[in-house]
Scaffold this motif. Structure first.
Motif, PDB file in Angstrom:
ATOM      1  N   THR A   1       0.842  -1.199   0.000  1.00 26.93           N
ATOM      2  CA  THR A   1       0.000   0.000   0.000  1.00 26.93           C
ATOM      3  C   THR A   1       0.879   1.251   0.000  1.00 26.93           C
ATOM      4  O   THR A   1       2.073   1.179   0.328  1.00 26.93           O
ATOM      5  N   PRO A   2       0.317   2.410  -0.364  1.00 29.66           N
ATOM      6  CA  PRO A   2       1.107   3.652  -0.327  1.00 29.66           C
ATOM      7  C   PRO A   2       1.675   3.943   1.059  1.00 29.66           C
ATOM      8  O   PRO A   2       2.797   4.464   1.180  1.00 29.66           O
ATOM      9  N   LEU A   3       0.916   3.629   2.116  1.00 26.20           N
ATOM     10  CA  LEU A   3       1.421   3.854   3.469  1.00 26.20           C
ATOM     11  C   LEU A   3       2.654   3.002   3.750  1.00 26.20           C
ATOM     12  O   LEU A   3       3.607   3.464   4.386  1.00 26.20           O
ATOM     13  N   LYS A   4       2.658   1.778   3.263  1.00 24.55           N
ATOM     14  CA  LYS A   4       3.812   0.903   3.477  1.00 24.55           C
ATOM     15  C   LYS A   4       5.030   1.393   2.698  1.00 24.55           C
ATOM     16  O   LYS A   4       6.165   1.280   3.166  1.00 24.55           O
ATOM     17  N   VAL A   5       4.807   1.940   1.501  1.00 23.42           N
ATOM     18  CA  VAL A   5       5.911   2.522   0.739  1.00 23.42           C
ATOM     19  C   VAL A   5       6.504   3.705   1.501  1.00 23.42           C
ATOM     20  O   VAL A   5       7.731   3.857   1.600  1.00 23.42           O
ATOM     21  N   LEU A   6       5.628   4.554   2.055  1.00 22.79           N
ATOM     22  CA  LEU A   6       6.095   5.675   2.870  1.00 22.79           C
ATOM     23  C   LEU A   6       6.845   5.173   4.096  1.00 22.79           C
ATOM     24  O   LEU A   6       7.861   5.751   4.509  1.00 22.79           O
ATOM     25  N   ALA A   7       6.354   4.092   4.694  1.00 18.36           N
ATOM     26  CA  ALA A   7       7.011   3.515   5.872  1.00 18.36           C
ATOM     27  C   ALA A   7       8.420   3.020   5.544  1.00 18.36           C
ATOM     28  O   ALA A   7       9.334   3.148   6.356  1.00 18.36           O
ATOM     29  N   VAL A   8       8.599   2.448   4.361  1.00 15.96           N
ATOM     30  CA  VAL A   8       9.931   2.005   3.939  1.00 15.96           C
ATOM     31  C   VAL A   8      10.875   3.200   3.816  1.00 15.96           C
ATOM     32  O   VAL A   8      12.038   3.144   4.240  1.00 15.96           O
ATOM     33  N   ALA A   9      10.367   4.300   3.240  1.00 18.17           N
ATOM     34  CA  ALA A   9      11.187   5.506   3.106  1.00 18.17           C
ATOM     35  C   ALA A   9      11.606   6.034   4.476  1.00 18.17           C
ATOM     36  O   ALA A   9      12.773   6.400   4.684  1.00 18.17           O
ATOM     37  N   TYR A  10      10.670   6.069   5.418  1.00 19.58           N
ATOM     38  CA  TYR A  10      10.997   6.523   6.775  1.00 19.58           C
ATOM     39  C   TYR A  10      11.966   5.568   7.461  1.00 19.58           C
ATOM     40  O   TYR A  10      12.792   5.986   8.276  1.00 19.58           O
ATOM     41  N   ALA A  11      11.880   4.278   7.158  1.00 20.03           N
ATOM     42  CA  ALA A  11      12.773   3.306   7.784  1.00 20.03           C
ATOM     43  C   ALA A  11      14.220   3.533   7.383  1.00 20.03           C
ATOM     44  O   ALA A  11      15.144   3.255   8.166  1.00 20.03           O
ATOM     45  N   TYR A  12      14.436   4.041   6.178  1.00 16.82           N
ATOM     46  CA  TYR A  12      15.807   4.290   5.717  1.00 16.82           C
ATOM     47  C   TYR A  12      16.317   5.677   6.102  1.00 16.82           C
ATOM     48  O   TYR A  12      17.498   5.970   5.923  1.00 16.82           O
ATOM     49  N   LEU A  13      15.433   6.528   6.617  1.00 22.40           N
ATOM     50  CA  LEU A  13      15.829   7.890   6.966  1.00 22.40           C
ATOM     51  C   LEU A  13      16.940   7.939   8.015  1.00 22.40           C
ATOM     52  O   LEU A  13      17.886   8.726   7.871  1.00 22.40           O
ATOM     53  N   PRO A  14      16.899   7.125   9.107  1.00 23.25           N
ATOM     54  CA  PRO A  14      18.023   7.164  10.064  1.00 23.25           C
ATOM     55  C   PRO A  14      19.366   6.843   9.420  1.00 23.25           C
ATOM     56  O   PRO A  14      20.389   7.436   9.781  1.00 23.25           O
ATOM     57  N   TYR A  15      19.376   5.926   8.452  1.00 22.55           N
ATOM     58  CA  TYR A  15      20.625   5.609   7.758  1.00 22.55           C
ATOM     59  C   TYR A  15      21.121   6.814   6.958  1.00 22.55           C
ATOM     60  O   TYR A  15      22.324   7.080   6.890  1.00 22.55           O
ATOM     61  N   VAL A  16      20.189   7.541   6.345  1.00 24.44           N
ATOM     62  CA  VAL A  16      20.559   8.732   5.585  1.00 24.44           C
ATOM     63  C   VAL A  16      21.177   9.785   6.507  1.00 24.44           C
ATOM     64  O   VAL A  16      22.180  10.431   6.165  1.00 24.44           O
ATOM     65  N   LEU A  17      20.596   9.960   7.694  1.00 27.30           N
ATOM     66  CA  LEU A  17      21.112  10.950   8.635  1.00 27.30           C
ATOM     67  C   LEU A  17      22.493  10.565   9.154  1.00 27.30           C
ATOM     68  O   LEU A  17      23.365  11.421   9.321  1.00 27.30           O
TER      69      LEU A  17
END
Length: 250
Positions: free
Chosen positions: A21-37
C-alpha cells in the motif's frame, strides 16, 4: 536490506499475504531515513572535522552499539509475524521478513533520540533579533505583508533544518524543530506499519533513545563549559576543530 521489510509478496501468494500500500511505501522511506542521517553525519564530519559533528556521530554509534550488542541480547524478542502467526483484519498474513531480534527497535531509538538531541541543542541557541526597542523573531521589517512573511518562512524551511548555525531566532527555532519532528518522530510508527516491530518494541526503543540523548547532551554541555577556552582551536592532536561552541549570550 538494512533491517527493513519490503512488503511486496510474489504474485503466487498475493491472495494469502497483505498487499503493498502507499502507506507501506512511505514507511519504507521513513525506515531508511536514520541511515541517511548517519551517512550525512559522516559526510559532515569528514568535511568539517569539528567537535559538533563528532558529538552527533559518536552518540549514534554508541546508541546502536548498546542496542544491538547489549539490549537485544538481553531481551531476544522476535519480530511480529516472522513465523506466519499474525494476520490483518482481512485474514491475510502480515509480518516481518527479518529473523533478527526486534526488542528494542534501533530505528525508533535513533529517530526519537536524534530529535531529542536536536531539540535540546536548539533550545540553548535561541536568541531573537533586536530592532530598536522591539524584539522580532525574524530579520524582516515589522510592516512586512503576510505573503512576504509566508515566503520567508518557506525559505527558512528549505535551509534552517540543515544549517549549522550558532544562533537561532524564535522563528528559526520553530522551523528547525517542526521540520525535524516531521522527519524523525514518525519513524517508530512506520516501523509498526511494516510489522518490523511491535508497539512495545518501538516504545522501549524510543525510551532508550530519549534517555541516552538526554544523558549525552548533559555530558556534552559539561565538556563545552570545561573546554570553552579551546573554542576554535584544533584538539585531539590537531585532528579536529572545537566548533561545538556555547552561545555568546550564555
Amino acid at each position: 536490506l538494512g533491517d527493513v521489510t519490503w512488503p511486496n509478496p510474489p504474485e503466487s501468494v498475493r491472495h494469502l499475504v497483505a498487499p503493498l500500500t502507499p502507506l507501506k511505501v512511505l514507511a519504507v522511506a521513513y525506515a531508511y531515513l536514520p541511515y541517511v542521517l548517519v551517512a550525512r553525519s559522516v559526510y559532515m564530519f569528514i568535511r568539517m572535522r569539528g567537535t559538533r559533528q563528532a558529538s552527533l556521530l559518536l552518540w549514534a554509534v554508541l546508541l546502536v552499539a548498546c542496542n544491538e550488542c547489549v539490549f537485544k541480547r538481553l531481551w531476544r524478542e522476535p519480530r511480529p509475524g516472522n513465523m506466519l502467526q499474525v494476520r490483518d483484519f482481512s485474514g491475510r498474513y502480515v509480518g516481518s521478513c527479518l529473523r533478527s531480534c526486534g526488542m528494542p527497535s534501533s530505528h525508533a531509538a535513533l529517530g526519537t533520540g536524534w530529535f531529542m538531541l536536536l531539540f535540546l541543542d536548539g533550545v540553548y541557541r535561541v536568541r531573537p533579533f533586536a530592532l530598536g526597542r522591539k524584539t522580532q523573531t525574524m530579520p524582516i521589517r515589522p510592516d512586512t505583508s503576510s505573503s512576504e512573511k509566508a515566503l520567508t518562512c518557506l525559505r527558512l524551511y528549505l535551509w534552517v533544518p540543515w544549517a549549522d548555525c550558532d544562533l537561532l531566532t524564535h522563528t528559526e527555532f520553530t522551523v528547525f524543530i517542526s521540520a525535524w519532528f516531521v522527519l524523525l518522530m514518525p519513524v517508530p510508527f512506520m516501523r509498526v506499519v511494516l510489522y518490523d516491530h511491535s508497539f512495545s518494541q518501538v516504545a522501549i526503543g524510543s525510551c532508550i533513545g530519549v534517555l541516552l540523548a538526554i544523558l549525552w547532551w548533559r555530558v556534552v554541555r559539561h565538556l563545552q563549559r570545561k573546554y570553552q577556552s579551546l573554542e576554535g582551536e584544533k584538539v585531539f592532536y590537531e585532528l579536529i576543530v572545537h566548533n561545538h561552541k556555547i552561545p555568546q549570550f550564555h
